[in-house]
Design a protein around this motif. Structure first.
Motif, PDB file in Angstrom:
ATOM      1  N   LEU A 212       0.837  -1.211   0.000  1.00 35.95           N
ATOM      2  CA  LEU A 212       0.000   0.000   0.000  1.00 35.95           C
ATOM      3  C   LEU A 212       0.867   1.254   0.000  1.00 35.95           C
ATOM      4  N   THR A 213       1.851   1.288   0.887  1.00 32.74           N
ATOM      5  CA  THR A 213       2.684   2.493   0.950  1.00 32.74           C
ATOM      6  C   THR A 213       3.552   2.654  -0.295  1.00 32.74           C
ATOM      7  N   ASP A 214       4.017   1.562  -0.877  1.00 34.91           N
ATOM      8  CA  ASP A 214       4.716   1.676  -2.163  1.00 34.91           C
ATOM      9  C   ASP A 214       3.821   2.376  -3.183  1.00 34.91           C
ATOM     10  N   ARG A 215       2.591   1.887  -3.280  1.00 34.26           N
ATOM     11  CA  ARG A 215       1.692   2.430  -4.307  1.00 34.26           C
ATOM     12  C   ARG A 215       1.267   3.871  -4.011  1.00 34.26           C
ATOM     13  N   LEU A 216       1.099   4.190  -2.741  1.00 38.37           N
ATOM     14  CA  LEU A 216       0.777   5.589  -2.392  1.00 38.37           C
ATOM     15  C   LEU A 216       1.948   6.501  -2.749  1.00 38.37           C
ATOM     16  N   CYS A 217       3.158   6.034  -2.490  1.00 39.73           N
ATOM     17  CA  CYS A 217       4.360   6.806  -2.867  1.00 39.73           C
ATOM     18  C   CYS A 217       4.393   7.034  -4.380  1.00 39.73           C
ATOM     19  N   GLU A 218       4.145   5.971  -5.108  1.00 37.72           N
ATOM     20  CA  GLU A 218       4.186   6.077  -6.577  1.00 37.72           C
ATOM     21  C   GLU A 218       3.103   7.037  -7.079  1.00 37.72           C
ATOM     22  N   ILE A 301      18.031  -4.397  -6.670  1.00 40.45           N
ATOM     23  CA  ILE A 301      17.734  -4.057  -8.063  1.00 40.45           C
ATOM     24  C   ILE A 301      16.235  -4.175  -8.344  1.00 40.45           C
ATOM     25  N   ASN A 302      15.563  -5.138  -7.716  1.00 40.38           N
ATOM     26  CA  ASN A 302      14.122  -5.284  -7.938  1.00 40.38           C
ATOM     27  C   ASN A 302      13.359  -4.022  -7.548  1.00 40.38           C
ATOM     28  N   ARG A 303      13.736  -3.456  -6.428  1.00 40.56           N
ATOM     29  CA  ARG A 303      13.034  -2.249  -5.968  1.00 40.56           C
ATOM     30  C   ARG A 303      13.281  -1.089  -6.933  1.00 40.56           C
ATOM     31  N   PHE A 304      14.520  -0.976  -7.403  1.00 43.17           N
ATOM     32  CA  PHE A 304      14.813   0.099  -8.359  1.00 43.17           C
ATOM     33  C   PHE A 304      14.113  -0.148  -9.698  1.00 43.17           C
ATOM     34  N   ALA A 305      13.976  -1.434 -10.074  1.00 42.30           N
ATOM     35  CA  ALA A 305      13.268  -1.755 -11.328  1.00 42.30           C
ATOM     36  C   ALA A 305      11.777  -1.437 -11.186  1.00 42.30           C
ATOM     37  N   GLN A 306      11.216  -1.764 -10.018  1.00 47.75           N
ATOM     38  CA  GLN A 306       9.807  -1.425  -9.756  1.00 47.75           C
ATOM     39  C   GLN A 306       9.592   0.090  -9.839  1.00 47.75           C
ATOM     40  N   PHE A 307      10.519   0.818  -9.225  1.00 50.25           N
ATOM     41  CA  PHE A 307      10.468   2.290  -9.262  1.00 50.25           C
ATOM     42  C   PHE A 307      10.498   2.779 -10.706  1.00 50.25           C
ATOM     43  N   ALA A 308      11.405   2.231 -11.502  1.00 50.27           N
ATOM     44  CA  ALA A 308      11.525   2.650 -12.907  1.00 50.27           C
ATOM     45  C   ALA A 308      10.236   2.380 -13.669  1.00 50.27           C
ATOM     46  N   ASN A 309       9.661   1.233 -13.397  1.00 52.72           N
ATOM     47  CA  ASN A 309       8.464   0.823 -14.121  1.00 52.72           C
ATOM     48  C   ASN A 309       7.231   1.603 -13.686  1.00 52.72           C
ATOM     49  N   ARG A 310       7.006   1.667 -12.395  1.00 53.54           N
ATOM     50  CA  ARG A 310       5.739   2.238 -11.936  1.00 53.54           C
ATOM     51  C   ARG A 310       5.738   3.754 -11.915  1.00 53.54           C
ATOM     52  N   VAL A 311       6.906   4.343 -11.672  1.00 50.62           N
ATOM     53  CA  VAL A 311       6.952   5.812 -11.608  1.00 50.62           C
ATOM     54  C   VAL A 311       7.296   6.414 -12.965  1.00 50.62           C
TER      55      VAL A 311
ATOM     56  N   VAL B 210      -8.235  16.333 -10.211  1.00 56.15           N
ATOM     57  CA  VAL B 210      -8.045  15.714  -8.897  1.00 56.15           C
ATOM     58  C   VAL B 210      -7.085  14.535  -9.081  1.00 56.15           C
ATOM     59  N   GLU B 211      -5.947  14.861  -9.685  1.00 53.31           N
ATOM     60  CA  GLU B 211      -5.031  13.785 -10.058  1.00 53.31           C
ATOM     61  C   GLU B 211      -4.474  13.044  -8.848  1.00 53.31           C
ATOM     62  N   LEU B 212      -4.030  13.792  -7.831  1.00 57.24           N
ATOM     63  CA  LEU B 212      -3.422  13.112  -6.689  1.00 57.24           C
ATOM     64  C   LEU B 212      -4.424  12.160  -6.040  1.00 57.24           C
ATOM     65  N   THR B 213      -5.638  12.649  -5.800  1.00 57.76           N
ATOM     66  CA  THR B 213      -6.608  11.771  -5.132  1.00 57.76           C
ATOM     67  C   THR B 213      -7.046  10.631  -6.037  1.00 57.76           C
ATOM     68  N   ASP B 214      -7.143  10.861  -7.338  1.00 59.28           N
ATOM     69  CA  ASP B 214      -7.398   9.737  -8.250  1.00 59.28           C
ATOM     70  C   ASP B 214      -6.332   8.657  -8.060  1.00 59.28           C
ATOM     71  N   ARG B 215      -5.089   9.077  -8.084  1.00 61.41           N
ATOM     72  CA  ARG B 215      -3.992   8.095  -8.029  1.00 61.41           C
ATOM     73  C   ARG B 215      -3.897   7.420  -6.660  1.00 61.41           C
ATOM     74  N   LEU B 216      -4.185   8.167  -5.598  1.00 59.72           N
ATOM     75  CA  LEU B 216      -4.189   7.541  -4.276  1.00 59.72           C
ATOM     76  C   LEU B 216      -5.312   6.504  -4.187  1.00 59.72           C
ATOM     77  N   CYS B 217      -6.464   6.834  -4.749  1.00 60.20           N
ATOM     78  CA  CYS B 217      -7.580   5.868  -4.788  1.00 60.20           C
ATOM     79  C   CYS B 217      -7.171   4.608  -5.538  1.00 60.20           C
ATOM     80  N   GLU B 218      -6.551   4.808  -6.684  1.00 67.01           N
ATOM     81  CA  GLU B 218      -6.135   3.655  -7.501  1.00 67.01           C
ATOM     82  C   GLU B 218      -5.102   2.809  -6.757  1.00 67.01           C
ATOM     83  N   ALA B 219      -4.199   3.466  -6.038  1.00 64.40           N
ATOM     84  CA  ALA B 219      -3.173   2.750  -5.264  1.00 64.40           C
ATOM     85  C   ALA B 219      -3.824   1.849  -4.221  1.00 64.40           C
ATOM     86  N   ALA B 220      -4.811   2.381  -3.527  1.00 71.64           N
ATOM     87  CA  ALA B 220      -5.471   1.600  -2.478  1.00 71.64           C
ATOM     88  C   ALA B 220      -6.303   0.477  -3.090  1.00 71.64           C
TER      89      ALA B 220
END
Lengths: 387, 387
Positions: A212-218, A301-311, B210-220
């Motif tokens: 969850l926190t990974d995805r919220l960060c992204e 490397i996996n974490r950095f690859a995830q970062f590259a892909n998702r962000v 509302v991009e940030l909240t859209d993306r936070l919703c999608e993350a969750a």
């Protein structure tokens, strides 16, 4: 996921003209207020007048201390502490960006302490209580408006140090994106870098199972990246300014760090640079972060690859994850450069003359970072990667 | 982005064994406590004993009211209000899931009010103050542990109604994922549906930018979806239980709704169903939401296509966005079905006999929803889509 406590009680008041509410929000905490701010910009813009008027409408007695500079100094903090003690101040209102808020927090802690406020930054003492603080934010960057920490520079030796306590968290913060329209491009870009760095520090963790926190960060990183060029090209675009401002708060209100231990080496390394050189914190981070990434990415490397892909939308090359990881680092560096940030020390006119001194001072209380522990020699190598 | 105030002050204490802290967290609010809970499961599991022991260690006098049922009833709330008034209770501790917490919130409001507590749910009166509440959460679903609202059913006429106030927000909530290990699959799935519904209600908005909240919703949403089957197949998987539990709180702590107006028609429609039929709230939502989506998606095909793409990884067909949108709705329905939820009224043994009555009662205070306003006839059509 690690155990955690999340308790962020700052009341966030977001939108146009909301600074008009500052009097009624402040009066709940007392009638004697220290108004703390930086230079003349809030007077030129008329914000100062609107704030003072709102405070006077609530019959609040206003004491003043301006003059906060970037990398706020302990000398001014000490002046503020004296003012608070002398006049029995009830409440401190910070009108400005992270430097003003951090300075206000240090004053708030010092006002409730008999010794020298710098003791909190050396570890000689710890904060136990603070005067309540409120914020009218003018620079989205530091996230200090809802965080419980502060960073102060001691001119005597150019030490830049952090401390924090739950009572340091502002009671309220007023966030009006319109107030950020007049920020110069460079300062806007520094703020963008700073808030991204706050997320990156939390993103690079050794904790597994923090989806969850990974995805919220992204989510927050993508939003900032998507709106950065808009605010630079169209500074009065309310919607983009609003996305950036709200992202800056979310980046540092602790939510994105729940259940994990962040790294924070890059911040510490940057503090060594901006403790010596007159460089904005965000610009320093734009230099340090890519160098830090290049130095540590092999650790996960996996974490950095995830970062590259998702962000950064880099396609994952399953046969060459290192390539994927490196592409993400390159995109990060290119992005900072594209918004006008220096990404090498040379671009900031910083030479090699203090590498050893900074590495020594930076690690004198122990190694930096949690993702990878960095010692004196590691810092020197990172400085060389950042040349 | 709309102006907003975000102020969620609930202290969230997350992790293994954290219920042992309940005494020390509660004692700050007084020495006379009403312990509110549901059936016998907390006694069988030993949780009841651990909680009472922790309270007694702080010399807290414990009064008790058990017996909360799903779709909590106003009759028990009235009993709790009387108890609080009779014994001058200082603090209410809810140990359970959303029904127990909602019941506790209603008691907390009623205890500070001279009239009948149902007045708050009819609009005859509004909540102005509440007794403080704490929570030990056992069912991640409702998000009530850090929300400021409550939903109560009046047996006299089977009305299910909501109210809320900032003082209703729990002072603390203890979230220990281990306590959810023993939840039956069906209840786990109902909880997953409920938390997803809380996000979907906020996601479908007419607010632009509302991009940030859209993306936070999608993350969750993605996190919940990715961990749902794991917790059903491996109920004692701590990491997956933790992701689900933390997501359930984030889904409803107001953050994901900042800067936008959510819809909430599906919740209101479901309240009509579970007001009459004995169906779990989550199961009702699994039936209503896909039908609602099919009825309204043409109102904003782009938003539904974005949802399909970002949440369900449906590739965007630029030449047929409607197809993309419909694929997202289908994936949502299939997902609910895959976790064991009914997705038609028939699967829940609900016939057509009350369609008109439910549509009439549901809209008697005005149309439902904000994304699309729904009138009596719209509800009937949605019920038919859900058959």
């Amino acid at each position: 996921m690690k155990d955690f406590v999340f308790h962020n009680s700052t009341k966030l008041i977001f939108g146009k003209d909301k600074e008009q509410l500052v009097g009624q929000e402040s009066v709940a905490y007392g009638k004697k207020l220290l108004l703390h701010y930086g230079g003349g910009s809030i007077k030129e813009s008329g914000l100062y007048d609107r704030v003072v008027q709102s405070l006077h409408e609530q019959d609040i007695e206003v004491f003043e201390l301006g003059g906060v500079k970037p990398n706020p100094r302990v000398s001014l903090v000490r002046e503020g502490v004296s003012l608070c003690k002398e006049h029995n101040i009830d409440f401190i209102l910070a009108v400005g960006g992270g430097s003003v808020i951090d300075s206000a927090k240090a004053i708030a802690a010092g006002a409730k302490y008999d010794g020298d406020v710098w003791d909190f930054f050396t570890g000689k003492s710890t904060v136990k209580d603070c005067l309540p603080i409120g914020v009218v934010l003018t620079i989205p960057a530091a996230g200090s408006e809802s965080s419980d920490g502060t960073v102060i520079t001691n001119e005597d030796g150019l030490y830049k140090r952090a401390t924090g306590h739950i009572t340091m968290r502002p009671k309220f913060a007023i966030l009006n994106p319109v107030l950020t329209y007049t920020l110069p491009s460079y300062q806007t870009a520094c703020g963008i870098t700073d808030m991204m760095a706050h997320i990156l520090e939390r993103y690079f963790t050794n904790e597994k199972n923090v989806e969850l926190t990974d995805r919220l960060c992204e989510a927050a990183l993508k939003t900032i990246i998507n709106n950065a060029h808009t605010v630079l090209e169209d500074p009065t675009n309310y919607d983009a300014r609003a996305e950036i401002m709200w992202s800056g708060t979310i980046a540092h209100n602790d939510l994105l760090g729940t259940g994990r231990i962040g790294d924070w080496a890059s911040h510490d390394i940057e503090h060594e640079i901006s403790g010596i050189y007159d460089i904005a914190h965000g610009a320093g981070l734009a230099i340090v972060f890519p160098a830090w990434m290049k130095y540590v990415y092999k650790h996960d490397i996996n974490r950095f690859a995830q970062f590259a892909n998702r962000v950064w939308d880099v396609e994952i090359d399953l046969n060459n994850l290192e390539k994927t990881a490196l592409a993400g680092i390159q995109k990060t560096e290119q992005f900072f450069s594209s918004i006008g940030m220096p990404v090498t020390l040379k671009e900031a006119n910083i030479g090699e003359e203090h590498f050893e001194e900074m590495a020594k001072k930076g690690t004198e209380r122990g190694p930096l970072g949690n993702f990878v522990k960095l010692y004196e020699d590691d810092l020197i190598q990172i400085f060389h990667l950042a040349k």
